[in-house]
Design a protein around this motif. Structure first.
Motif, mmCIF file in Angstrom:
data_model
loop_
_atom_site.group_PDB
_atom_site.id
_atom_site.type_symbol
_atom_site.label_atom_id
_atom_site.label_comp_id
_atom_site.label_asym_id
_atom_site.label_seq_id
_atom_site.Cartn_x
_atom_site.Cartn_y
_atom_site.Cartn_z
ATOM 1 N N PRO A 274 0.836 -1.205 0.000
ATOM 2 C CA PRO A 274 0.000 0.000 0.000
ATOM 3 C C PRO A 274 0.867 1.250 0.000
ATOM 4 N N PRO A 275 0.518 2.253 -0.793
ATOM 5 C CA PRO A 275 1.308 3.486 -0.831
ATOM 6 C C PRO A 275 1.024 4.365 0.383
ATOM 7 N N LEU A 276 1.884 5.352 0.583
ATOM 8 C CA LEU A 276 1.697 6.339 1.639
ATOM 9 C C LEU A 276 1.039 7.587 1.060
ATOM 10 N N TYR A 277 0.121 8.153 1.822
ATOM 11 C CA TYR A 277 -0.529 9.409 1.453
ATOM 12 C C TYR A 277 -0.173 10.465 2.493
ATOM 13 N N ARG A 278 0.076 11.677 2.020
ATOM 14 C CA ARG A 278 0.336 12.783 2.934
ATOM 15 C C ARG A 278 -0.990 13.448 3.286
ATOM 16 N N VAL A 279 -1.273 13.540 4.578
ATOM 17 C CA VAL A 279 -2.519 14.122 5.066
ATOM 18 C C VAL A 279 -2.202 15.450 5.742
ATOM 19 N N GLN A 280 -2.918 16.503 5.352
ATOM 20 C CA GLN A 280 -2.679 17.839 5.894
ATOM 21 C C GLN A 280 -3.964 18.398 6.477
ATOM 22 N N VAL A 281 -3.839 19.086 7.623
ATOM 23 C CA VAL A 281 -4.979 19.699 8.303
ATOM 24 C C VAL A 281 -4.607 21.121 8.696
ATOM 25 N N GLN A 282 -5.565 22.048 8.578
ATOM 26 C CA GLN A 282 -5.380 23.426 9.021
ATOM 27 C C GLN A 282 -6.487 23.779 10.009
ATOM 28 N N THR A 283 -6.125 24.481 11.066
ATOM 29 C CA THR A 283 -7.092 24.949 12.056
ATOM 30 C C THR A 283 -6.844 26.427 12.312
ATOM 31 N N CYS A 284 -7.919 27.210 12.339
ATOM 32 C CA CYS A 284 -7.813 28.656 12.592
ATOM 33 C C CYS A 284 -8.214 28.948 14.031
ATOM 34 N N VAL A 285 -7.344 29.655 14.753
ATOM 35 C CA VAL A 285 -7.641 30.098 16.127
ATOM 36 C C VAL A 285 -7.512 31.623 16.150
ATOM 37 N N VAL A 286 -8.568 32.296 16.604
ATOM 38 C CA VAL A 286 -8.592 33.764 16.667
ATOM 39 C C VAL A 286 -8.410 34.186 18.123
ATOM 40 N N TYR A 287 -7.334 34.960 18.377
ATOM 41 C CA TYR A 287 -6.998 35.422 19.722
ATOM 42 C C TYR A 287 -7.313 36.926 19.849
ATOM 43 N N ASP A 288 -7.655 37.331 21.054
ATOM 44 C CA ASP A 288 -7.712 38.758 21.377
ATOM 45 C C ASP A 288 -6.304 39.289 21.552
ATOM 46 N N LEU A 289 -6.113 40.554 21.235
ATOM 47 C CA LEU A 289 -4.838 41.238 21.467
ATOM 48 C C LEU A 289 -5.049 42.297 22.537
ATOM 49 N N LYS A 290 -4.117 42.353 23.492
ATOM 50 C CA LYS A 290 -4.190 43.358 24.551
ATOM 51 C C LYS A 290 -3.248 44.502 24.262
#
Length: 290
Positions: A274-290
Motif C-alpha cells: 500500500p502506498p503512503l498518502y500525505r494528510v494535511q490539516v489546518q485549524t484557525c484560532v482567533v486570539y484577542d490582542l491586549k
C-alpha cells in the motif's frame, strides 16, 4: 437660469417654480470585499495552525472479468457464472468488514459475417442474423483490511479470469486520525501566535474563535482572492504500485474446486505494498490582542 462660479465647478441655480432634475443613479460596482466578521470588533490575531502526517492506504479495489459465449444470452451468462462461482463462494466466506464483493453483467450479440464484392468482411447488424452472444461477468472487489489484500488478490488470480485489473489504492481517513491532526494543528496555532506577539511586543488575550475548517483565517475582508480550503487534504500517493500484466486464459477449462483454488493462491502470492498518502490539516484560532 443663471450660473454661479464656485471654485472650478459650476452649479445650476433653478428659478422659482422650475422642476428639479431627477437624481442621478449611482453606477453599480461589484463588491469584492466580505463584511468584517463579528470577531473583528476589536483587535484580534487570527492564526492558522498546521499539522501533517503520512498514512498508509487503507482501501484497495480491483476487478476481474469472466467471459462466456453461447447461442442465447442466458447460455452465455451461465457459462460466465460457472467460471466464477467457486471464486465468488470463496470470497463470500471472508468477513464483510474486510472484503466486499459485487458483480455486474454485460451481454453483447455478435452477428453473422459476409464478404462484399470487393472481398471486405462485413458483419450484419440485423436481428435475424444474430449468431450468438458474449457475456462478461465483472467481479469488483474492495479490500478494507490491508492484511488480507495479498491472499485475496492471489485467490482471484488463481481462478484464472481472462482479465484482472491492477490494484487501485485509496485512503479513507478515520475520525481518530482527524481528531489527532486537528489537536496538533490547534497546538501549532498557539505556538505561532505566541511567537507573533513576542516579535511585535503585543500581549496575547483569550481565544475568541476556534475554526477546525480553517476558513475563518481566510476571510476575504481585504479583497484578496479566496483560496480553496478543505477540512482535510490528501496529496498524491507517495509510492506507485504497478500491478502484474493482464492474465489471458481461455474459458474452456472448468473452474477448480475450492480447495484447489485456495492451494493455488497460496503458491502464487503477489506482493501488494500500500502506498503512503500525505494528510494535511489546518485549524484557525482567533486570539484577542491586549
Amino acid at each position: 437660469m443663471r450660473r454661479v462660479w464656485i471654485g472650478l465647478c459650476t452649479l445650476p441655480l433653478l428659478a422659482a417654480g422650475a422642476e428639479a432634475a431627477p437624481p442621478v443613479k449611482p453606477v453599480e460596482t461589484t463588491d469584492r470585499f466580505d463584511a468584517a466578521p463579528w470577531w473583528m470588533e476589536r483587535a484580534v490575531l487570527p492564526q492558522t495552525g498546521y499539522a501533517e502526517t503520512e498514512v498508509e492506504a487503507n482501501r484497495a479495489t480491483f476487478a476481474a472479468r469472466f467471459k462466456g459465449t453461447g447461442k442465447t444470452a442466458s447460455e452465455a451468462q451461465r457459462q460466465a457464472v460457472a467460471q466464477a462461482e467457486t471464486l465468488i463462494s470463496a470470497l463470500r466466506q471472508r468477513p464483510a468488514e474486510a472484503v466486499r464483493v459485487r458483480t455486474d453483467f454485460a451481454v453483447q450479440a455478435f452477428y453473422e459475417q459476409y464478404r462484399d464484392k470487393d472481398g471486405r468482411q462485413i458483419a450484419n447488424v440485423r436481428g435475424d442474423k444474430i449468431q450468438g452472444y458474449d457475456a462478461t461477468l465483472t467481479l469488483r472487489v474492495e479490500v478494507r483490511d490491508m492484511a488480507v489484500l495479498e491472499p485475496i488478490y492471489a485467490l482471484v488470480l488463481a481462478a484464472a479470469p481472462p482479465q484482472v485489473d491492477r490494484v487501485a489504492f485509496a485512503l479513507q481517513p478515520d475520525n481518530a486520525l482527524r481528531d489527532r491532526l486537528r489537536n496538533e494543528a490547534t497546538r501549532d496555532a498557539a505556538a505561532r501566535a505566541q511567537g507573533a506577539v513576542k516579535a511585535t511586543g503585543s500581549t496575547l488575550g483569550g481565544i475568541r474563535l476556534i475554526d477546525p475548517s480553517g476558513r475563518a483565517c481566510r476571510a476575504d475582508i481585504l479583497g484578496r482572492r479566496p483560496d480553496a480550503n478543505a477540512d482535510l487534504a490528501l496529496t498524491g500517493q507517495r509510492v506507485e504500485y504497478k500491478g502484474p500484466p493482464q492474465m489471458v486464459s481461455g474459458p474452456s477449462s472448468p473452474p477448480p474446486p475450492l480447495y484447489q483454488l485456495e492451494a493455488r493462491a497460496a503458491e502464487n502470492a503477489f506482493i501488494q505494498t500500500p502506498p503512503l498518502y500525505r494528510v494535511q490539516v489546518q485549524t484557525c484560532v482567533v486570539y484577542d490582542l491586549k
